[in-house]
Write an enzyme that holds these catalytic residues in place. Structure first.
Site, PDB file in Angstrom:
ATOM      1  N   ASP A 222       2.231  -0.077   4.148  1.00  0.00           N
ATOM      2  CA  ASP A 222       3.182   0.712   3.381  1.00  0.00           C
ATOM      3  C   ASP A 222       4.492  -0.086   3.320  1.00  0.00           C
ATOM      4  O   ASP A 222       4.705  -1.022   4.110  1.00  0.00           O
ATOM      5  CB  ASP A 222       3.385   2.064   4.072  1.00  0.00           C
ATOM      6  N   ASP A 224       8.393   1.265   2.268  1.00  0.00           N
ATOM      7  CA  ASP A 224       9.600   1.934   2.763  1.00  0.00           C
ATOM      8  C   ASP A 224       9.309   2.700   4.050  1.00  0.00           C
ATOM      9  O   ASP A 224       8.451   3.579   4.086  1.00  0.00           O
ATOM     10  CB  ASP A 224      10.144   2.897   1.704  1.00  0.00           C
TER      11      ASP A 224
END
Length: 380
Positions: A222, A224
């Site tokens: 992922d 952020d």
């Protein structure tokens, strides 16, 4: 598959030094199945010599041999005394990393006569032959001519033995003879997967199949909150200077690179659909990210982004696993052998849905710490 099949049965086609049927047996073992019945015809002795009684693979193999021209229905009927009350039927030329536990649970939950495994075929990888609504099959067309077909049967079918015992001699093609009747009786069910299946059915398919079985280590990341500081809710990393690395993240990515791990970024970026930033802005952010990594001798190999708004109903916005399946198809990955690192429950849900091992990243289990553990396990 000629000229190979002029002298050898198709299941013995070698993929990186290991026959295709041996790879299927390795998979069957992961299902917890130890007793295997192999229905043979053409050049049966070669398969028997290759696999023996199964003891070298810690399974028990029994062979049932009838003439090569016999079709699946007659083969199953001939093997009836060797079958359990419920058994798994697989094709010898297809491989898909299905969720067998889920398939088995669905079989019993639905009280199905037959529970199929179906590839959704949204990418038109092959020709459709089935209509599934929810988990119930509403049409099965072996000729693939009916309108509205969406998906294809890939084998991995759990079958009640009574379905076979009700057959008569010279039944011919099993699917054609049985599945349409079960549709009418409401007893044919399916578990649909978006994970592409792989085949040795033709030489045209072999390059993808060989790429799929190539040994590779793959990690999904992922963005952020995992590698960079997450902006406040409903805010976005809109320009390069907004991208701030979490301490240790670059070192973690470099460690993955040094271990030969293919590193793939998967990220929701609804700021584009919401008019807060452009695709060019996003590209600039990622260019800055890669520049920073390059300064440390590191890189992210592939980037997949969902650019839809929260409520667009797309298949790619996490927690849906669409981005993972997109990468799977484009890179011929086995998602069950991939690892997903993310800081949000949506990441974990997406990873689990796709069959990945999913690891939560937080303050106590930073990306660097989690990657160090992953690489340590890899090193043995």
């Amino acid at each position: 598959m000629r000229p190979f099949t002029d002298a050898h049965p198709k299941p013995l086609y070698p993929i990186y030094g290991k026959s295709f049927i041996s790879r299927l047996i390795d998979q069957i073992k992961t299902f917890g199945i130890k007793r295997i019945v192999i229905l043979l015809g053409y050049l049966a002795e070669q398969v028997m010599e290759e696999l023996g009684d199964g003891s070298k693979n810690n399974v028990e193999i029994t062979y049932d041999i009838i003439p090569a021209e016999f079709e699946t229905g007659d083969r199953l009927l001939h093997a009836l005394p060797l079958l359990d009350n419920n058994f798994l039927m697989m094709y010898c030329d297809n491989y898909c990393p299905i969720d067998f536990k889920k398939l088995e649970e669905s079989f019993f939950k639905n009280n199905a006569a037959v529970q199929l495994s179906v590839y959704s075929n949204k990418d038109h990888y092959t020709r459709d032959n089935i209509i599934v609504n929810g988990c119930k099959v509403f049409a099965y067309d072996k000729s693939r001519k009916q309108s509205g077909l969406a998906g294809v049967d890939i084998g991995y079918a759990i079958i009640q033995k009574t379905v076979i015992s009700s057959l008569t001699k010279d039944v011919g093609n099993f699917e054609k003879a049985v599945y349409s009747n079960l549709v009418q009786e409401g007893k044919l069910y399916a578990l649909v997967t978006d994970h592409r299946y792989y085949s040795i059915g033709s030489f045209e398919r072999l390059p993808l199949t060989e790429e799929f079985f190539k040994e590779k280590k793959v990690v999904f990341l992922d963005r952020d909150g995992t590698i960079n500081v997450k902006p406040p809710k409903a805010c976005y990393v809109e320009k390069p200077e907004d991208f701030i690395w979490i301490p240790g993240a670059i070192k973690a990515i470099k460690l993955l690179n040094d271990h030969g791990v293919i590193t793939i970024l998967v990220t929701n970026q609804p700021g584009i659909a919401r008019g807060r930033m452009s695709k060019e802005d996003l590209a600039a952010v990622h260019a800055k990210m890669q520049f920073d990594l390059d300064r440390h001798g590191a890189k992210i190999d592939h980037i997949y982004c969902c650019l839809h708004d929260w409520d667009d109903g797309c298949d790619c916005r996490k927690p849906k696993p669409g981005l993972l399946y997109q990468a799977q198809k484009e890179l011929s990955l086995d998602l069950t052998k991939c690892v997903f690192f993310g800081d949000d429950e949506r990441d974990i849900e997406a990873g689990n849905s796709a069959g990945c091992k999913s690891i939560m990243i937080n303050e106590s289990n930073t990306l660097l710490k989690a990657v160090q553990q992953y690489c340590s396990e890899m090193d043995g």
